[in-house]
Design a protein around this motif. Sequence first.
Motif: not given
Length: 123
Positions: A1-11, A31-36, A106-112
């Motif tokens: 399954q193609v996906q991005l998986v985040e982890s590491g959050g918490g209190l 080779y992909q630009a990645i954003g947080w 607003r309206g910016a395109y983000i693929k995934r």
Amino acid sequence: QVQLVESGGGLVQSGGSLRLACVGSGFSLIYQAIGWFRQAPGKEREGLSCISGADGSTSYLDSVKGRFSISRDDAKNAVFLQMNSLKPEDTGIYYCATGCYLGVQRGAYIKRWGRGTEVTVSS
């Protein structure tokens, strides 16, 4: 399954640190630009930091500059966000995405998008 998986959050208490991870599953982040991004309660999602896929250059929203640091590890197919000196206003859901912008666009395109990881900073 193609996906991005985040982890590491918490209190965490104000002044503390967290390290978030974004891992590509089923596809390569190389080779992909990645954003947080962050969506605080009652606010629009905003871009916090970007890392280029071409040369690894980075950029930051002013409110996190000097406190947050983005990096990538292509061998792990991952991008990280080191967050230091956290403040209560950093509370929110943190997302990574293939594509990037800073601030609110607003309206910016983000693929995934990933599904997010929750960060809560107590005062």
